[in-house]
Design a protein around this motif. Structure first.
Motif, PDB file in Angstrom:
ATOM      1  N   GLY A 108      43.807  18.739   9.192  1.00  0.00           N
ATOM      2  CA  GLY A 108      43.969  18.238   7.817  1.00  0.00           C
ATOM      3  C   GLY A 108      43.188  16.967   7.540  1.00  0.00           C
ATOM      4  O   GLY A 108      43.268  16.412   6.445  1.00  0.00           O
ATOM      5  N   ASN A 109      42.425  16.476   8.537  1.00  0.00           N
ATOM      6  CA  ASN A 109      41.598  15.292   8.307  1.00  0.00           C
ATOM      7  C   ASN A 109      40.445  15.674   7.360  1.00  0.00           C
ATOM      8  O   ASN A 109      39.668  16.574   7.650  1.00  0.00           O
ATOM      9  N   ALA A 110      40.385  14.967   6.226  1.00  0.00           N
ATOM     10  CA  ALA A 110      39.431  15.378   5.181  1.00  0.00           C
ATOM     11  C   ALA A 110      38.100  14.635   5.257  1.00  0.00           C
ATOM     12  O   ALA A 110      37.257  14.773   4.369  1.00  0.00           O
ATOM     13  N   THR A 111      37.865  13.853   6.312  1.00  0.00           N
ATOM     14  CA  THR A 111      36.656  13.005   6.325  1.00  0.00           C
ATOM     15  C   THR A 111      35.388  13.771   6.698  1.00  0.00           C
ATOM     16  O   THR A 111      34.282  13.263   6.513  1.00  0.00           O
ATOM     17  N   GLY A 112      35.548  14.936   7.296  1.00  0.00           N
ATOM     18  CA  GLY A 112      34.361  15.701   7.689  1.00  0.00           C
ATOM     19  C   GLY A 112      33.860  15.343   9.077  1.00  0.00           C
ATOM     20  O   GLY A 112      32.857  15.872   9.544  1.00  0.00           O
ATOM     21  N   HIS A 113      34.537  14.403   9.748  1.00  0.00           N
ATOM     22  CA  HIS A 113      34.181  14.088  11.140  1.00  0.00           C
ATOM     23  C   HIS A 113      35.468  13.808  11.906  1.00  0.00           C
ATOM     24  O   HIS A 113      36.477  13.400  11.307  1.00  0.00           O
ATOM     25  N   PRO A 114      35.460  14.024  13.217  1.00  0.00           N
ATOM     26  CA  PRO A 114      36.688  13.757  13.982  1.00  0.00           C
ATOM     27  C   PRO A 114      37.055  12.268  13.955  1.00  0.00           C
ATOM     28  O   PRO A 114      36.167  11.417  13.795  1.00  0.00           O
ATOM     29  N   ALA A 115      38.325  11.967  14.114  1.00  0.00           N
ATOM     30  CA  ALA A 115      38.775  10.564  14.156  1.00  0.00           C
ATOM     31  C   ALA A 115      38.130   9.850  15.340  1.00  0.00           C
ATOM     32  O   ALA A 115      37.765   8.669  15.252  1.00  0.00           O
ATOM     33  N   LEU A 116      37.973  10.542  16.460  1.00  0.00           N
ATOM     34  CA  LEU A 116      37.187  10.046  17.598  1.00  0.00           C
ATOM     35  C   LEU A 116      36.209  11.144  17.970  1.00  0.00           C
ATOM     36  O   LEU A 116      36.605  12.305  18.129  1.00  0.00           O
ATOM     37  N   ASP A 117      34.949  10.758  18.109  1.00  0.00           N
ATOM     38  CA  ASP A 117      33.898  11.752  18.282  1.00  0.00           C
ATOM     39  C   ASP A 117      33.149  11.488  19.600  1.00  0.00           C
ATOM     40  O   ASP A 117      32.275  10.638  19.657  1.00  0.00           O
ATOM     41  N   ARG A 118      33.564  12.188  20.646  1.00  0.00           N
ATOM     42  CA  ARG A 118      32.914  12.110  21.965  1.00  0.00           C
ATOM     43  C   ARG A 118      32.757  10.654  22.454  1.00  0.00           C
ATOM     44  O   ARG A 118      31.655  10.180  22.698  1.00  0.00           O
TER      45      ARG A 118
END
Ligand SMILES: Nc1ncnc2c1ncn2[C@@H]1O[C@H](COP(=O)(O)OP(=O)(O)OP(=O)(O)O)[C@@H](O)[C@H]1O
Length: 278
Positions: free
Chosen positions: A20-30
């Motif tokens: 449901g995160n609407a930002t289009g990127h993960p909250a933490l990305d690799r």
């Protein structure tokens, strides 16, 4: 004596993607990083950049979408959260610390109370009697109690997630002083904050942008670059406002002051000015 560095905490390719995160990127990305024993690592970033998610992942409180969080053998990570009351369950200081004690802590009352008083002393609450009702403590004292509880639980890594944001300036100083004292004794500190003023105490700054690690370096390099110049520092190039001390130094540089040092705190600034005036 030289310090022996060993990793206490390691994030390997950690991704957290909320449903449901609407930002289009993960909250933490690799995210990959290593925290060395006894260091003070600050994690900064704008609202929504992933700081709290990183804190929760590091403390083992967030499920990971991918990657690994590795805590060194026997190392315990405990957290002081933003709202002073949110992690307090006890009615009194005694009850609250008692709830944090491990099962193998002393059964004898006098021994246990002596231990509890030590945790209070180490966190800066030495003047607060053990049976004080928690409701009588100020916000700052509640955060110090939260630190005491982390110590009671055997924390090797103390993780502060925006822990000063609800406090007045004098309470903020008390909590910062407690963290500095514990750091001086070898506790590893992970300090999460979007306030630039709080980052200057760290050995290392990590900057998050949209869940990615955008900067990893020392505070002086972050706030000044290689020297005091008119050029944009890494901090400024990320669109962030440096602490007042750094702004003052850079303003004076425009008037021709040639700074041999790169002061970060008012105290360091005073010493640098004193040297310049000799
Ligand atoms: N439980 C959740 N469900 C869905 N999305 C979430 C959840 N928690 C956080 N997010 C989203 O993940 C991103 C990172 O959030 P996080 O709280 O880690 O950032 P932050 O840097 O700590 O922000 P702040 O400074 O505002 O506290 C944001 O886009 C946020 O909206």
């Amino acid at each position: 004596m030289s310090r022996i560095f060993s990793p206490v905490l390691q994030l390997e390719d950690v991704t957290v993607d909320y449903i449901g995160n609407a930002t289009g990127h993960p909250a933490l990305d690799r995210i990959s990083l290593v925290v060395e024993q006894g260091t003070w690592v600050a994690v900064a970033g704008d609202n929504g950049s992933g700081k709290s998610t990183l804190a929760k992942a590091a403390a083992g409180l967030s499920p990971l979408t991918d990657g690994k969080v590795i805590t060194a053998d026997g190392i315990r990570v405990h957290m002081v959260m933003q709202h002073p009351e949110i992690q307090i369950l006890g009615e009194t200081v005694y009850e609250e610390i008692w709830l944090s004690l491990p099962e193998d802590s002393p059964a004898a009352v006098t021994e246990r109370e002596a231990q509890m008083k030590r945790y209070l002393r180490e966190s800066g609450l030495q003047h607060v009697p053990l049976h004080t009702p928690v409701r009588l403590l100020s916000g700052g004292q509640k955060q110090l109690l939260n630190i005491a509880c982390c110590l009671a639980a055997g924390a090797d890594v103390l993780l502060f997630d925006e822990s000063l944001s609800m406090l007045d300036p004098s309470s903020r100083s008390l909590v910062l002083e407690a963290a500095s004292r514990l750091h001086a004794k070898g506790t590893t500190i992970l300090w999460i904050s979007h306030r630039m003023e709080e980052l200057v105490y760290a050995d290392r700054i990590l900057l998050l942008e949209e869940g990615r690690l955008a900067y990893d370096g020392t505070p002086v390099d972050f706030f000044y670059g290689n020297a005091v110049t008119g050029q944009l520092s890494p901090c400024e190039s990320f669109g962030l406002e440096p602490p007042l001390t750094v702004q003052t130094v850079k303003e004076l540089h425009k008037y021709g002051v040639d700074w041999p040092e790169r002061p970060l705190t008012p105290d360091q600034l005073a010493k640098a000015v004193n040297l310049l005036c000799r």
